[in-house]
Design an enzyme around this catalytic site. Structure first.
Site, PDB file in Angstrom:
ATOM      1  N   TYR A  25      -1.891 -19.026 -31.728  1.00  0.00           N
ATOM      2  CA  TYR A  25      -0.942 -18.412 -30.793  1.00  0.00           C
ATOM      3  C   TYR A  25      -0.024 -17.442 -31.548  1.00  0.00           C
ATOM      4  O   TYR A  25       0.256 -16.334 -31.088  1.00  0.00           O
ATOM      5  CB  TYR A  25      -0.129 -19.515 -30.099  1.00  0.00           C
ATOM      6  CG  TYR A  25       1.233 -19.098 -29.612  1.00  0.00           C
ATOM      7  CD1 TYR A  25       1.377 -18.256 -28.513  1.00  0.00           C
ATOM      8  CD2 TYR A  25       2.397 -19.536 -30.258  1.00  0.00           C
ATOM      9  CE1 TYR A  25       2.637 -17.868 -28.078  1.00  0.00           C
ATOM     10  CE2 TYR A  25       3.651 -19.160 -29.828  1.00  0.00           C
ATOM     11  CZ  TYR A  25       3.774 -18.319 -28.740  1.00  0.00           C
ATOM     12  OH  TYR A  25       5.015 -17.928 -28.313  1.00  0.00           O
ATOM     13  N   SER A 107      15.054 -16.831 -28.304  1.00  0.00           N
ATOM     14  CA  SER A 107      14.245 -16.294 -27.203  1.00  0.00           C
ATOM     15  C   SER A 107      14.629 -16.943 -25.878  1.00  0.00           C
ATOM     16  O   SER A 107      14.990 -18.121 -25.841  1.00  0.00           O
ATOM     17  CB  SER A 107      12.769 -16.566 -27.498  1.00  0.00           C
ATOM     18  OG  SER A 107      11.986 -16.355 -26.346  1.00  0.00           O
ATOM     19  N   TYR A 131      14.519 -11.682 -21.266  1.00  0.00           N
ATOM     20  CA  TYR A 131      13.392 -10.981 -20.660  1.00  0.00           C
ATOM     21  C   TYR A 131      13.782 -10.511 -19.259  1.00  0.00           C
ATOM     22  O   TYR A 131      14.775 -10.988 -18.688  1.00  0.00           O
ATOM     23  CB  TYR A 131      12.188 -11.923 -20.541  1.00  0.00           C
ATOM     24  CG  TYR A 131      11.307 -11.983 -21.775  1.00  0.00           C
ATOM     25  CD1 TYR A 131      10.726 -10.825 -22.281  1.00  0.00           C
ATOM     26  CD2 TYR A 131      11.020 -13.188 -22.401  1.00  0.00           C
ATOM     27  CE1 TYR A 131       9.886 -10.879 -23.400  1.00  0.00           C
ATOM     28  CE2 TYR A 131      10.177 -13.245 -23.509  1.00  0.00           C
ATOM     29  CZ  TYR A 131       9.622 -12.086 -23.997  1.00  0.00           C
ATOM     30  OH  TYR A 131       8.789 -12.133 -25.093  1.00  0.00           O
ATOM     31  N   ARG A 166      -4.318 -11.913 -24.791  1.00  0.00           N
ATOM     32  CA  ARG A 166      -4.479 -12.521 -26.122  1.00  0.00           C
ATOM     33  C   ARG A 166      -5.666 -13.462 -26.073  1.00  0.00           C
ATOM     34  O   ARG A 166      -5.592 -14.556 -25.532  1.00  0.00           O
ATOM     35  CB  ARG A 166      -3.201 -13.228 -26.513  1.00  0.00           C
ATOM     36  CG  ARG A 166      -2.030 -12.244 -26.467  1.00  0.00           C
ATOM     37  CD  ARG A 166      -0.708 -12.873 -26.697  1.00  0.00           C
ATOM     38  NE  ARG A 166       0.363 -11.968 -26.317  1.00  0.00           N
ATOM     39  CZ  ARG A 166       1.592 -12.361 -26.049  1.00  0.00           C
ATOM     40  NH1 ARG A 166       1.906 -13.635 -26.149  1.00  0.00           N
ATOM     41  NH2 ARG A 166       2.507 -11.473 -25.694  1.00  0.00           N
ATOM     42  N   LYS A 253      14.845  -3.996 -26.939  1.00  0.00           N
ATOM     43  CA  LYS A 253      13.747  -4.316 -27.873  1.00  0.00           C
ATOM     44  C   LYS A 253      12.398  -3.977 -27.254  1.00  0.00           C
ATOM     45  O   LYS A 253      12.120  -4.356 -26.110  1.00  0.00           O
ATOM     46  CB  LYS A 253      13.791  -5.805 -28.214  1.00  0.00           C
ATOM     47  CG  LYS A 253      12.647  -6.272 -29.106  1.00  0.00           C
ATOM     48  CD  LYS A 253      12.866  -7.703 -29.572  1.00  0.00           C
ATOM     49  CE  LYS A 253      11.782  -8.188 -30.510  1.00  0.00           C
ATOM     50  NZ  LYS A 253      10.547  -8.553 -29.824  1.00  0.00           N
ATOM     51  N   HIS A 277       5.984  -5.560 -30.349  1.00  0.00           N
ATOM     52  CA  HIS A 277       5.904  -7.005 -30.100  1.00  0.00           C
ATOM     53  C   HIS A 277       4.927  -7.671 -31.083  1.00  0.00           C
ATOM     54  O   HIS A 277       4.196  -8.594 -30.719  1.00  0.00           O
ATOM     55  CB  HIS A 277       5.470  -7.250 -28.646  1.00  0.00           C
ATOM     56  CG  HIS A 277       6.116  -8.452 -28.003  1.00  0.00           C
ATOM     57  ND1 HIS A 277       7.145  -8.340 -27.102  1.00  0.00           N
ATOM     58  CD2 HIS A 277       5.884  -9.783 -28.114  1.00  0.00           C
ATOM     59  CE1 HIS A 277       7.500  -9.548 -26.687  1.00  0.00           C
ATOM     60  NE2 HIS A 277       6.755 -10.433 -27.293  1.00  0.00           N
ATOM     61  N   ARG A 280       1.205  -7.733 -29.950  1.00  0.00           N
ATOM     62  CA  ARG A 280       0.805  -8.733 -28.945  1.00  0.00           C
ATOM     63  C   ARG A 280       0.769  -8.178 -27.534  1.00  0.00           C
ATOM     64  O   ARG A 280       0.443  -8.897 -26.597  1.00  0.00           O
ATOM     65  CB  ARG A 280       1.785  -9.912 -28.995  1.00  0.00           C
ATOM     66  CG  ARG A 280       1.779 -10.601 -30.330  1.00  0.00           C
ATOM     67  CD  ARG A 280       2.983 -11.505 -30.511  1.00  0.00           C
ATOM     68  NE  ARG A 280       2.935 -12.732 -29.771  1.00  0.00           N
ATOM     69  CZ  ARG A 280       2.228 -13.804 -30.120  1.00  0.00           C
ATOM     70  NH1 ARG A 280       1.492 -13.767 -31.206  1.00  0.00           N
ATOM     71  NH2 ARG A 280       2.254 -14.905 -29.402  1.00  0.00           N
TER      72      ARG A 280
HETATM   73  C1  LIG Z   1       4.511 -16.284 -31.612  1.00  0.00           C
HETATM   74  C2  LIG Z   1       5.380 -15.134 -31.208  1.00  0.00           C
HETATM   75  C3  LIG Z   1       6.231 -15.268 -30.116  1.00  0.00           C
HETATM   76  C4  LIG Z   1       7.075 -14.212 -29.768  1.00  0.00           C
HETATM   77  N1  LIG Z   1       7.947 -14.385 -28.727  1.00  0.00           N
HETATM   78  C5  LIG Z   1       8.819 -13.385 -28.428  1.00  0.00           C
HETATM   79  C6  LIG Z   1       9.810 -13.583 -27.431  1.00  0.00           C
HETATM   80  O1  LIG Z   1       9.918 -14.647 -26.822  1.00  0.00           O
HETATM   81  N2  LIG Z   1      10.627 -12.536 -27.146  1.00  0.00           N
HETATM   82  C7  LIG Z   1      10.546 -11.338 -27.802  1.00  0.00           C
HETATM   83  O2  LIG Z   1      11.307 -10.421 -27.516  1.00  0.00           O
HETATM   84  N3  LIG Z   1       9.618 -11.143 -28.781  1.00  0.00           N
HETATM   85  C8  LIG Z   1       8.784 -12.136 -29.117  1.00  0.00           C
HETATM   86  N4  LIG Z   1       7.864 -11.947 -30.114  1.00  0.00           N
HETATM   87  C9  LIG Z   1       7.864 -10.692 -30.876  1.00  0.00           C
HETATM   88  C10 LIG Z   1       8.759 -10.815 -32.121  1.00  0.00           C
HETATM   89  O3  LIG Z   1      10.113 -10.901 -31.757  1.00  0.00           O
HETATM   90  C11 LIG Z   1       8.593  -9.593 -33.050  1.00  0.00           C
HETATM   91  O4  LIG Z   1       8.729  -8.417 -32.307  1.00  0.00           O
HETATM   92  C12 LIG Z   1       7.246  -9.575 -33.782  1.00  0.00           C
HETATM   93  O5  LIG Z   1       6.854 -10.881 -34.121  1.00  0.00           O
HETATM   94  C13 LIG Z   1       7.344  -8.726 -35.025  1.00  0.00           C
HETATM   95  O6  LIG Z   1       6.128  -8.684 -35.699  1.00  0.00           O
HETATM   96  P1  LIG Z   1       5.806  -9.589 -37.003  1.00  0.00           P
HETATM   97  O7  LIG Z   1       5.660 -10.971 -36.509  1.00  0.00           O
HETATM   98  O8  LIG Z   1       4.537  -9.024 -37.505  1.00  0.00           O
HETATM   99  O9  LIG Z   1       6.937  -9.431 -37.955  1.00  0.00           O
HETATM  100  C14 LIG Z   1       7.023 -12.988 -30.484  1.00  0.00           C
HETATM  101  C15 LIG Z   1       6.155 -12.877 -31.574  1.00  0.00           C
HETATM  102  C16 LIG Z   1       5.345 -13.923 -31.946  1.00  0.00           C
HETATM  103  C17 LIG Z   1       4.457 -13.780 -33.148  1.00  0.00           C
END
Ligand SMILES: Cc1cc2nc3c(=O)[nH]c(=O)nc-3n(C[C@H](O)[C@H](O)[C@H](O)COP(=O)(O)O)c2cc1C
Length: 389
Positions: A25, A107, A131, A166, A253, A277, A280
């Site tokens: 995940y 989050s 969000y 995903r 963001k 993100h 993702r």
């Molecule tokens: C498992 C996971 C969950 C995430 N959940 C959120 C979230 O709830 N809200 C959000 O704004 N970004 C979320 N993100 C994005 C992260 O805040 C961030 O933008 C991203 O992980 C940056 O990339 P990196 O992991 O390669 O450093 C998530 C990322 C991952 C990997």
């Protein structure tokens, strides 16, 4: 304890500790995961100049964002269900950030609620990530709760009108038919995680959503909940109410395009996070390293520009700053450290990052964060595309 000499070493340990559904995940991205890989690869390709005899006897890694000092140009970014990676994981990570005087972003879909986080980490500098949820009344309530618990900054994530596709999630059992049984079997194979999180880490709920979802706020199909409740119909001019509800610094963001960055500045946001993100959402888009310079050119003099995606070392932090960021958010880097070592793991990761940043700044001839700019880039290939084609 395995040897940890770099942040990437935490990744290896996390893979061993976590059940597959959780590891995949977090490790995965959308569709073919092109952007996920580009984030890391393009950042690694950013080539810095080596400068000598610049008087680097004193190197200061501190800076200030939104009028408040931070000891490093780094914050922990928001991670949905981060609390599943270690028992009450968001509290553990936030406690570690307090020792380093860097912010922790909770989050909307964290396991721990903002109230639990404040009670468990009273000295942490909390940022709250929101969000776009259909029920505006609920958003207002969340903002009020964040304010009541002393959140310094509201991070408003706009790159998820709907969750990206995903493919690892149905394959791993994170979602889809047979998910609960497969997750249970995977947990049996990871007894340390099962004891720490599966048994002692309950309740496994989306803490902030308990008031609206009640007993349904379990993490079961939480991506499905997001798909059903996020509002893709929102536009910039619908956000005036947000400004009215939140009088502190507002950071948008999920900006990857200079036009959107300009719109965020015109809207009156104090900052943005240049982000896809973590690869993702929309696969195939630009890496953050590629997108950042043009965005910094467009709005860098008007607002605080943060960036995330692929940051795995102090050198990566310096690279992002050289491309035009005022600071970075960590994503997977802190999650792996949490999974591998809990609060102590995040503490160690931040100490390692601070040490690496100090060393690379010294070797690059930079004695302060203010001294880091584009002149540190060794070649122009990372300048905005318009200057570079
Ligand atoms: C498992 C996971 C969950 C995430 N959940 C959120 C979230 O709830 N809200 C959000 O704004 N970004 C979320 N993100 C994005 C992260 O805040 C961030 O933008 C991203 O992980 C940056 O990339 P990196 O992991 O390669 O450093 C998530 C990322 C991952 C990997």
């Amino acid at each position: 304890m395995p040897i940890i000499a770099s942040i990437n070493d935490f990744h290896r340990v996390a893979r061993r500790r976590l059940p597959r559904f959780l590891f995949d995940y977090a490790d995965g991205g959308a569709l073919d995961e092109l952007t996920l890989r580009r984030n890391v690869r393009d950042l690694a390709a950013v080539t810095l100049r080596q400068r000598v005899l610049q008087d680097v006897a004193k190197v200061d890694c501190s800076t200030s964002w939104f009028g408040r000092p931070v000891s490093l140009p780094v914050a922990l970014g928001p991670i949905g269900i981060g609390g599943m990676f270690r028992r009450r994981g968001e509290v553990q990570a936030a406690r570690a950030t307090a020792r380093h005087d860097v912010p922790f972003t909770l989050s909307t879909v964290g396991i721990c609620s903002i109230e639990e986080l404040r009670a468990g980490a009273p000295d942490a500098r909390l940022w709250f990530q929101l969000y776009v949820i259909r029920d505006r009344g609920f958003m207002r309530e969340l903002i009020a709760r964040a304010k009541a618990k002393g959140a310094e900054v509201l991070v408003f994530t706009v790159d998820m009108p709907t969750p990206g596709i995903r493919q690892r999630d149905p394959r791993s059992g994170m979602s889809g038919p047979g998910g609960p049984a497969r997750r249970f079997l995977q947990a049996l194979g990871k007894p340390r995680w099962a004891w720490d999180v599966g048994i002692r880490g309950r309740p496994h709920q989306l803490g902030n959503l308990v008031p609206v979802l009640g007993a349904d706020s379990g993490m079961e199909d939480y991506i499905g909940w997001m798909a059903a409740n996020f509002d893709p119909g929102i536009r910039w001019n619908d956000l005036d109410w947000l400004r009215a509800e939140w009088d502190g610094p507002l950071v948008i963001k999920g900006i990857l395009d200079p036009e959107d960055a300009r719109a965020a500045a015109e809207f009156g946001a104090e900052g943005i996070v240049v982000s896809n993100h973590g690869g993702r959402q929309l696969d195939g888009v630009l890496s953050v390293a590629r997108a950042l310079p043009a965005i910094a050119d467009a709005v860098g003099d008007r607002m605080t520009v943060l960036a995330d995606g692929g940051v795995r070392s102090g050198l990566d932090v310096l690279r992002m700053l050289a491309l035009g960021a005022d600071g970075v958010l960590l994503g997977r880097a802190w999650l792996w450290a949490l999974a591998a070592g809990g609060e102590a793991g995040v503490d160690r990761m931040l100490a390692m990052l601070a040490h690496e940043l100090r060393v690379v700044m010294t070797l690059a001839g930079c004695s302060s964060i203010a001294a880091v700019d584009r002149t540190l880039l060794a070649h122009p290939s990372f300048l905005p595309y318009k200057d570079n084609v």
